[in-house]
Design an enzyme around this catalytic site. Structure first.
Site, PDB file in Angstrom:
ATOM      1  N   ASP A   1       0.814  -1.209   0.000  1.00  0.00           N
ATOM      2  CA  ASP A   1       0.000   0.000   0.000  1.00  0.00           C
ATOM      3  C   ASP A   1       0.852   1.265   0.000  1.00  0.00           C
ATOM      4  O   ASP A   1       1.505   1.575   0.991  1.00  0.00           O
ATOM      5  CB  ASP A   1      -0.897  -0.047   1.235  1.00  0.00           C
ATOM      6  CG  ASP A   1      -1.856   1.118   1.325  1.00  0.00           C
ATOM      7  OD1 ASP A   1      -2.053   1.799   0.299  1.00  0.00           O
ATOM      8  OD2 ASP A   1      -2.412   1.337   2.409  1.00  0.00           O
TER       9      ASP A   1
ATOM     10  N   SER B   1      -0.260   4.140   2.865  1.00  0.00           N
ATOM     11  CA  SER B   1      -0.080   4.033   4.310  1.00  0.00           C
ATOM     12  C   SER B   1       1.349   3.577   4.585  1.00  0.00           C
ATOM     13  O   SER B   1       2.083   3.228   3.658  1.00  0.00           O
ATOM     14  CB  SER B   1      -1.095   3.056   4.927  1.00  0.00           C
ATOM     15  OG  SER B   1      -0.833   1.725   4.529  1.00  0.00           O
TER      16      SER B   1
ATOM     17  N   ASN C   1       2.421   1.743   7.858  1.00  0.00           N
ATOM     18  CA  ASN C   1       2.637   0.709   8.873  1.00  0.00           C
ATOM     19  C   ASN C   1       2.552  -0.693   8.287  1.00  0.00           C
ATOM     20  O   ASN C   1       1.818  -0.937   7.326  1.00  0.00           O
ATOM     21  CB  ASN C   1       1.589   0.819   9.988  1.00  0.00           C
ATOM     22  CG  ASN C   1       1.794   2.030  10.864  1.00  0.00           C
ATOM     23  OD1 ASN C   1       1.365   3.136  10.522  1.00  0.00           O
ATOM     24  ND2 ASN C   1       2.452   1.843  11.995  1.00  0.00           N
TER      25      ASN C   1
ATOM     26  N   TRP D   1       1.369  -4.411   9.569  1.00  0.00           N
ATOM     27  CA  TRP D   1       0.728  -5.112  10.671  1.00  0.00           C
ATOM     28  C   TRP D   1       0.101  -6.413  10.203  1.00  0.00           C
ATOM     29  O   TRP D   1      -0.273  -6.578   9.032  1.00  0.00           O
ATOM     30  CB  TRP D   1      -0.295  -4.238  11.396  1.00  0.00           C
ATOM     31  CG  TRP D   1      -1.503  -3.808  10.629  1.00  0.00           C
ATOM     32  CD1 TRP D   1      -1.705  -2.605  10.007  1.00  0.00           C
ATOM     33  CD2 TRP D   1      -2.702  -4.573  10.418  1.00  0.00           C
ATOM     34  NE1 TRP D   1      -2.938  -2.572   9.418  1.00  0.00           N
ATOM     35  CE2 TRP D   1      -3.579  -3.765   9.655  1.00  0.00           C
ATOM     36  CE3 TRP D   1      -3.120  -5.838  10.795  1.00  0.00           C
ATOM     37  CZ2 TRP D   1      -4.840  -4.190   9.256  1.00  0.00           C
ATOM     38  CZ3 TRP D   1      -4.383  -6.274  10.405  1.00  0.00           C
ATOM     39  CH2 TRP D   1      -5.219  -5.452   9.648  1.00  0.00           C
TER      40      TRP D   1
ATOM     41  N   TYR E   1     -10.351   3.050  11.865  1.00  0.00           N
ATOM     42  CA  TYR E   1     -10.717   3.147  10.462  1.00  0.00           C
ATOM     43  C   TYR E   1     -12.098   3.773  10.318  1.00  0.00           C
ATOM     44  O   TYR E   1     -12.892   3.770  11.257  1.00  0.00           O
ATOM     45  CB  TYR E   1     -10.724   1.750   9.829  1.00  0.00           C
ATOM     46  CG  TYR E   1      -9.441   0.997  10.028  1.00  0.00           C
ATOM     47  CD1 TYR E   1      -8.247   1.500   9.516  1.00  0.00           C
ATOM     48  CD2 TYR E   1      -9.423  -0.192  10.735  1.00  0.00           C
ATOM     49  CE1 TYR E   1      -7.068   0.814   9.702  1.00  0.00           C
ATOM     50  CE2 TYR E   1      -8.239  -0.882  10.928  1.00  0.00           C
ATOM     51  CZ  TYR E   1      -7.070  -0.375  10.399  1.00  0.00           C
ATOM     52  OH  TYR E   1      -5.892  -1.054  10.584  1.00  0.00           O
TER      53      TYR E   1
ATOM     54  N   ASP F   1      -1.950   5.781  -5.738  1.00  0.00           N
ATOM     55  CA  ASP F   1      -2.194   4.909  -4.587  1.00  0.00           C
ATOM     56  C   ASP F   1      -2.503   3.481  -5.008  1.00  0.00           C
ATOM     57  O   ASP F   1      -3.568   3.196  -5.562  1.00  0.00           O
ATOM     58  CB  ASP F   1      -3.359   5.478  -3.771  1.00  0.00           C
ATOM     59  CG  ASP F   1      -3.620   4.703  -2.490  1.00  0.00           C
ATOM     60  OD1 ASP F   1      -2.828   3.806  -2.162  1.00  0.00           O
ATOM     61  OD2 ASP F   1      -4.621   5.006  -1.821  1.00  0.00           O
TER      62      ASP F   1
ATOM     63  N   THR G   1      -5.857   1.761  -3.523  1.00  0.00           N
ATOM     64  CA  THR G   1      -7.205   2.131  -3.950  1.00  0.00           C
ATOM     65  C   THR G   1      -7.463   1.493  -5.305  1.00  0.00           C
ATOM     66  O   THR G   1      -6.668   1.652  -6.229  1.00  0.00           O
ATOM     67  CB  THR G   1      -7.357   3.662  -4.046  1.00  0.00           C
ATOM     68  OG1 THR G   1      -7.180   4.227  -2.750  1.00  0.00           O
ATOM     69  CG2 THR G   1      -8.735   4.045  -4.562  1.00  0.00           C
TER      70      THR G   1
END
Length: 418
Positions: free
Chosen positions: A96, A99, A101, A103, A139, A290, A293
């Site tokens: 992505d 973003s 992070n 996880w 979110y 992006d 998306t």
């Protein structure tokens, strides 16, 4: 930033979700000094368990260092495999660019959304450490809660030591039955929750790669196994001609550029006819490139104007008669044929209907998601703050079939989560 992983959301839900997304982004831009960010991963379709692509299928292929196979078995998000811990526990995550992070679920996660996902077991890793720093990402349609740990993360055959990772002890139901385990963020540290240093930045700091540069070939033929993320210099197997570079721009005047991969653009044309855009009157057209998306997202009125020029039959019988969309960026024209921007929406009963892969928002910026990126070889250069586009290699430029977007269960569609 609240952003979207648009997994074939019906028009009503998609519209509502995008309005939420835009409002949250506006809030984020006004709070740039805060250390945490919020973003929304929307996931409402419910694929069968048999459709889920196991991480081992992505890892066991023979690859060069820095090469990551992209899975897309559900024809929605693109995701890749990575390893965590001294025992090389395997996971898949959405790769992505919106973003920052990383996880995955933790072994003690009892949420329904953690079922049928790979879960990280810290006790199996001799290199794991944590200071029990809480991690909570709210979110727009759910949340992830857990804590920050540190361990070795191997991605594309490159092992970063002491990488900050999010371990989810609770996941909202919106992630239930998703075809991936977690998220692998590729954007800037400034938007990372808890200011965790992104993997790409650590790879540079540890001398594993000379600069933070990576590129995507997003296959437009579902499940053909050819999609790739390349870490390092662009791979000429996937493009032809020159790469045209565009510097990153802030989304608003005077704002920072090291948040998302934002670029300025000039116009959008249907064939050769320019469509009036609201941002042109302001002289400030901006777009986020992006990979997280699925669609091309823009101001509602502008998207409506583009859709009004199309006459797409629901059965796709006139697909070849549809116009190309031409995006002018820095004086360079980028042509997206209908085979790339048209998708098949599949409802709960398996009925297919062709639709243009554009979606409205209530903001004045655009998101050039996968429906745009698939038409090009796209290079992200974090170190030099620029994005590049190149023409696809000749053998990759003709998709064999349209991509599909799956709608949710009708009960979910009638009661979207706010």
């Amino acid at each position: 930033m609240n952003k979207l992983l648009i997994a074939s959301i019906p028009s009503l839900i998609l519209s509502q979700a995008l309005f939420t997304h835009a409002e949250e982004l506006e809030k984020k831009l006004s709070e740039q000094e805060q250390s945490q960010s919020q973003r929304a991963y929307i996931h409402v379709h419910e694929p069968t368990k048999e459709q889920r692509l196991k991480s081992s299928e992505l890892i066991t292929q023979t690859l060069e260092e820095g090469e990551v196979v992209l899975g897309d078995k559900h024809n929605t998000q693109y995701f890749g495999a990575f390893l965590m811990g001294s025992q090389n526990q395997e996971f898949t995550g959405v790769l992505d660019t919106g973003s920052s992070n990383i996880w995955t679920p933790e072994k003690n996660c009892l949420s329904a959304a953690c079922e049928n996902k790979q879960k990280f077991d810290p006790e199996l890793s001799q290199t794991f450490s944590t200071n029990d720093q809480e991690l909570s990402i709210q979110y727009g349609t759910g949340n992830m809660q857990g804590y920050v740990g540190y361990d070795t993360v191997t991605f594309g055959g490159i092992s970063v030591f002491n990488q900050g990772i999010g371990l989810a002890s609770q996941l909202s139901d919106n992630f239930q039955n998703s075809p991936f385990d977690g998220i692998f963020g590729l954007a800037y540290k400034n938007i990372a929750s808890d200011q965790v240093t992104p993997w790409m930045d650590n790879a540079v700091q540890q001398g594993l790669i000379p600069k933070a540069i990576f590129s995507f070939y997003l296959s437009n033929t579902p499940s053909d196994g050819k999609g790739r993320l390349i870490i390092g210099e662009p791979d000429p197997r996937y493009y032809q001609g020159d790469i045209t570079w565009h510097p990153l721009q802030s989304l608003e005047t005077g704002g920072p550029i090291d948040f998302y991969y934002n670029i300025a653009f000039d116009s959008i044309a249907v064939n050769t006819e320019n469509v009036p855009l609201s941002c042109q009157y302001q002289g400030n057209c901006r777009a986020i490139v992006d990979s997280g998306t699925s669609l091309i997202v823009g101001p509602a009125e502008d998207v409506s104007n583009i859709l009004d020029t199309l006459n797409l039959s629901p059965d796709c019988s006139n697909l070849k008669d549809q116009p190309s969309l031409t995006f002018s960026i820095g004086g360079q024209n980028y042509v997206v044929p209908p085979e790339f921007y048209v998708v098949k929406q599949v409802d709960w009963w398996g009925q297919e209907q062709c639709t243009a892969g554009l979606a409205p928002s209530n903001q004045d910026f655009w998101i050039f998601g996968d429906a745009f990126m698939r038409a090009f070889y796209v290079v992200f250069d974090k170190t030099d703050s620029k994005v590049g586009f190149a023409k696809l290699a000749e053998d990759l430029s003709s998709p064999q079939e349209l991509r599909k977007h799956f709608t949710s269960h009708p009960m979910i569609a009638t009661n979207p989560i706010q």
